[in-house]
Design a protein around this motif. Structure first.
Motif, PDB file in Angstrom:
ATOM      1  N   ALA A  80      10.418   1.253  15.712  1.00 22.92           N
ATOM      2  CA  ALA A  80       9.259   2.001  15.225  1.00 22.92           C
ATOM      3  C   ALA A  80       9.589   2.706  13.910  1.00 22.92           C
ATOM      4  O   ALA A  80       8.789   2.690  12.967  1.00 22.92           O
ATOM      5  CB  ALA A  80       8.791   3.006  16.276  1.00 22.92           C
ATOM      6  N   SER A  81      10.765   3.289  13.830  1.00 18.56           N
ATOM      7  CA  SER A  81      11.193   3.938  12.588  1.00 18.56           C
ATOM      8  C   SER A  81      11.326   2.925  11.462  1.00 18.56           C
ATOM      9  O   SER A  81      10.958   3.207  10.314  1.00 18.56           O
ATOM     10  CB  SER A  81      12.529   4.659  12.791  1.00 18.56           C
ATOM     11  N   ASP A  82      11.826   1.743  11.775  1.00 19.79           N
ATOM     12  CA  ASP A  82      11.955   0.685  10.764  1.00 19.79           C
ATOM     13  C   ASP A  82      10.582   0.252  10.248  1.00 19.79           C
ATOM     14  O   ASP A  82      10.409   0.037   9.043  1.00 19.79           O
ATOM     15  CB  ASP A  82      12.706  -0.528  11.320  1.00 19.79           C
ATOM     16  N   CYS A  83       9.605   0.139  11.144  1.00 17.73           N
ATOM     17  CA  CYS A  83       8.246  -0.222  10.713  1.00 17.73           C
ATOM     18  C   CYS A  83       7.667   0.867   9.813  1.00 17.73           C
ATOM     19  O   CYS A  83       7.027   0.561   8.801  1.00 17.73           O
ATOM     20  CB  CYS A  83       7.337  -0.451  11.927  1.00 17.73           C
ATOM     21  N   ALA A  84       7.883   2.117  10.178  1.00 22.82           N
ATOM     22  CA  ALA A  84       7.406   3.223   9.345  1.00 22.82           C
ATOM     23  C   ALA A  84       8.063   3.166   7.967  1.00 22.82           C
ATOM     24  O   ALA A  84       7.395   3.351   6.945  1.00 22.82           O
ATOM     25  CB  ALA A  84       7.698   4.556  10.027  1.00 22.82           C
ATOM     26  N   ALA A  85       9.352   2.878   7.928  1.00 21.72           N
ATOM     27  CA  ALA A  85      10.060   2.777   6.648  1.00 21.72           C
ATOM     28  C   ALA A  85       9.528   1.606   5.826  1.00 21.72           C
ATOM     29  O   ALA A  85       9.449   1.701   4.595  1.00 21.72           O
ATOM     30  CB  ALA A  85      11.559   2.618   6.891  1.00 21.72           C
ATOM     31  N   ARG A  86       9.145   0.516   6.473  1.00 19.99           N
ATOM     32  CA  ARG A  86       8.574  -0.623   5.741  1.00 19.99           C
ATOM     33  C   ARG A  86       7.234  -0.244   5.112  1.00 19.99           C
ATOM     34  O   ARG A  86       6.918  -0.671   3.999  1.00 19.99           O
ATOM     35  CB  ARG A  86       8.438  -1.822   6.672  1.00 19.99           C
ATOM     36  N   ILE A  87       6.448   0.562   5.811  1.00 19.96           N
ATOM     37  CA  ILE A  87       5.182   1.035   5.248  1.00 19.96           C
ATOM     38  C   ILE A  87       5.454   1.872   4.004  1.00 19.96           C
ATOM     39  O   ILE A  87       4.780   1.731   2.986  1.00 19.96           O
ATOM     40  CB  ILE A  87       4.364   1.818   6.297  1.00 19.96           C
ATOM     41  N   VAL A  88       6.458   2.734   4.073  1.00 21.58           N
ATOM     42  CA  VAL A  88       6.835   3.557   2.913  1.00 21.58           C
ATOM     43  C   VAL A  88       7.244   2.656   1.749  1.00 21.58           C
ATOM     44  O   VAL A  88       6.817   2.853   0.609  1.00 21.58           O
ATOM     45  CB  VAL A  88       7.970   4.548   3.275  1.00 21.58           C
ATOM     46  N   GLY A  89       8.056   1.647   2.019  1.00 23.38           N
ATOM     47  CA  GLY A  89       8.497   0.724   0.970  1.00 23.38           C
ATOM     48  C   GLY A  89       7.346  -0.057   0.362  1.00 23.38           C
ATOM     49  O   GLY A  89       7.293  -0.245  -0.860  1.00 23.38           O
ATOM     50  N   LEU A  90       6.421  -0.505   1.198  1.00 22.07           N
ATOM     51  CA  LEU A  90       5.254  -1.240   0.687  1.00 22.07           C
ATOM     52  C   LEU A  90       4.385  -0.329  -0.179  1.00 22.07           C
ATOM     53  O   LEU A  90       3.881  -0.750  -1.220  1.00 22.07           O
ATOM     54  CB  LEU A  90       4.439  -1.810   1.853  1.00 22.07           C
ATOM     55  N   HIS A  91       4.226   0.915   0.254  1.00 23.07           N
ATOM     56  CA  HIS A  91       3.461   1.866  -0.561  1.00 23.07           C
ATOM     57  C   HIS A  91       4.108   2.047  -1.929  1.00 23.07           C
ATOM     58  O   HIS A  91       3.432   2.061  -2.957  1.00 23.07           O
ATOM     59  CB  HIS A  91       3.340   3.214   0.144  1.00 23.07           C
ATOM     60  N   ALA A  92       5.422   2.188  -1.955  1.00 22.19           N
ATOM     61  CA  ALA A  92       6.131   2.384  -3.226  1.00 22.19           C
ATOM     62  C   ALA A  92       5.925   1.190  -4.156  1.00 22.19           C
ATOM     63  O   ALA A  92       5.639   1.363  -5.346  1.00 22.19           O
ATOM     64  CB  ALA A  92       7.622   2.607  -2.973  1.00 22.19           C
ATOM     65  N   LYS A  93       6.036  -0.022  -3.629  1.00 24.24           N
ATOM     66  CA  LYS A  93       5.813  -1.228  -4.447  1.00 24.24           C
ATOM     67  C   LYS A  93       4.389  -1.280  -4.971  1.00 24.24           C
ATOM     68  O   LYS A  93       4.150  -1.582  -6.135  1.00 24.24           O
ATOM     69  CB  LYS A  93       6.088  -2.492  -3.633  1.00 24.24           C
ATOM     70  N   LEU A  94       3.443  -0.998  -4.096  1.00 18.75           N
ATOM     71  CA  LEU A  94       2.038  -1.056  -4.480  1.00 18.75           C
ATOM     72  C   LEU A  94       1.704   0.000  -5.523  1.00 18.75           C
ATOM     73  O   LEU A  94       1.020  -0.274  -6.506  1.00 18.75           O
ATOM     74  CB  LEU A  94       1.165  -0.874  -3.241  1.00 18.75           C
ATOM     75  N   ALA A  95       2.230   1.196  -5.350  1.00 19.77           N
ATOM     76  CA  ALA A  95       1.974   2.276  -6.307  1.00 19.77           C
ATOM     77  C   ALA A  95       2.581   1.953  -7.669  1.00 19.77           C
ATOM     78  O   ALA A  95       1.970   2.212  -8.703  1.00 19.77           O
ATOM     79  CB  ALA A  95       2.530   3.595  -5.771  1.00 19.77           C
ATOM     80  N   ARG A  96       3.787   1.365  -7.668  1.00 16.65           N
ATOM     81  CA  ARG A  96       4.418   0.972  -8.936  1.00 16.65           C
ATOM     82  C   ARG A  96       3.586  -0.085  -9.646  1.00 16.65           C
ATOM     83  O   ARG A  96       3.368  -0.005 -10.849  1.00 16.65           O
ATOM     84  CB  ARG A  96       5.828   0.439  -8.701  1.00 16.65           C
ATOM     85  N   GLN A  97       3.113  -1.069  -8.904  1.00 22.77           N
ATOM     86  CA  GLN A  97       2.318  -2.129  -9.517  1.00 22.77           C
ATOM     87  C   GLN A  97       0.998  -1.585 -10.036  1.00 22.77           C
ATOM     88  O   GLN A  97       0.540  -1.974 -11.096  1.00 22.77           O
ATOM     89  CB  GLN A  97       2.072  -3.268  -8.533  1.00 22.77           C
ATOM     90  N   ASP A  98       0.383  -0.683  -9.280  1.00 23.51           N
ATOM     91  CA  ASP A  98      -0.865  -0.077  -9.714  1.00 23.51           C
ATOM     92  C   ASP A  98      -0.652   0.740 -10.974  1.00 23.51           C
ATOM     93  O   ASP A  98      -1.441   0.681 -11.913  1.00 23.51           O
ATOM     94  CB  ASP A  98      -1.444   0.797  -8.600  1.00 23.51           C
ATOM     95  N   ASP A  99       0.446   1.487 -11.014  1.00 24.32           N
ATOM     96  CA  ASP A  99       0.781   2.292 -12.188  1.00 24.32           C
ATOM     97  C   ASP A  99       1.037   1.394 -13.401  1.00 24.32           C
ATOM     98  O   ASP A  99       0.553   1.657 -14.492  1.00 24.32           O
ATOM     99  CB  ASP A  99       1.999   3.158 -11.898  1.00 24.32           C
ATOM    100  N   ASP A 100       1.789   0.318 -13.198  1.00 20.84           N
ATOM    101  CA  ASP A 100       2.088  -0.612 -14.291  1.00 20.84           C
ATOM    102  C   ASP A 100       0.822  -1.272 -14.826  1.00 20.84           C
ATOM    103  O   ASP A 100       0.680  -1.475 -16.028  1.00 20.84           O
ATOM    104  CB  ASP A 100       3.067  -1.701 -13.843  1.00 20.84           C
TER     105      ASP A 100
END
Length: 123
Positions: A80-100
């Motif tokens: 469950a913690s790993d899934c939560a961490a994957r959500i955090v990682g996906l958010h970071a990638k998406l936010a970077r792409q949106d910013d770029d």
């Protein structure tokens, strides 16, 4: 894409809230991410999100509970913690792409940076 950034951000706010990690994961995914389809995300994120979705729907539901709740219930705390961490990682990638994508492209000219002609305000 900004809508997806906002939805992932809302999921993060749930994940960092109070309560048991499994309950927070269920709420974050059900309320904010469950109806996002991987093909709606940028190509570099699609595989990771598809794997997360698969993990969140891995167990068949029993007694009226949904697949997400059943899947998370069967997960270990580490899973469950790993899934939560994957959500955090996906958010970071998406936010970077949106910013770029919102930044104006700069064009290099020798050692200096210059603004592309189509971005220069004309007189």
């Amino acid at each position: 894409m900004t809508d997806h950034v906002e939805r992932f951000h809302a999921a993060l706010m749930v994940l960092v809230g109070h309560g048991h990690v499994k309950q927070r994961l269920i709420e974050a995914f059900e309320d904010h991410l469950a109806d996002i389809h991987e093909h709606d995300l940028p190509k570099p994120m699609q595989q990771s999100f598809a794997e997360l979705r698969r993990d969140m729907h891995q167990v068949s539901p029993l007694n009226g509970e949904g697949a997400i709740r059943a899947s998370v219930r069967k997960m270990s705390l580490q899973d469950a913690s790993d899934c939560a961490a994957r959500i955090v990682g996906l958010h970071a990638k998406l936010a970077r792409q949106d910013d770029d994508s919102q930044r104006a492209p700069a064009v290099e000219s020798g050692d200096e940076m210059r603004v592309p002609p189509f971005l220069v305000k004309s007189g």
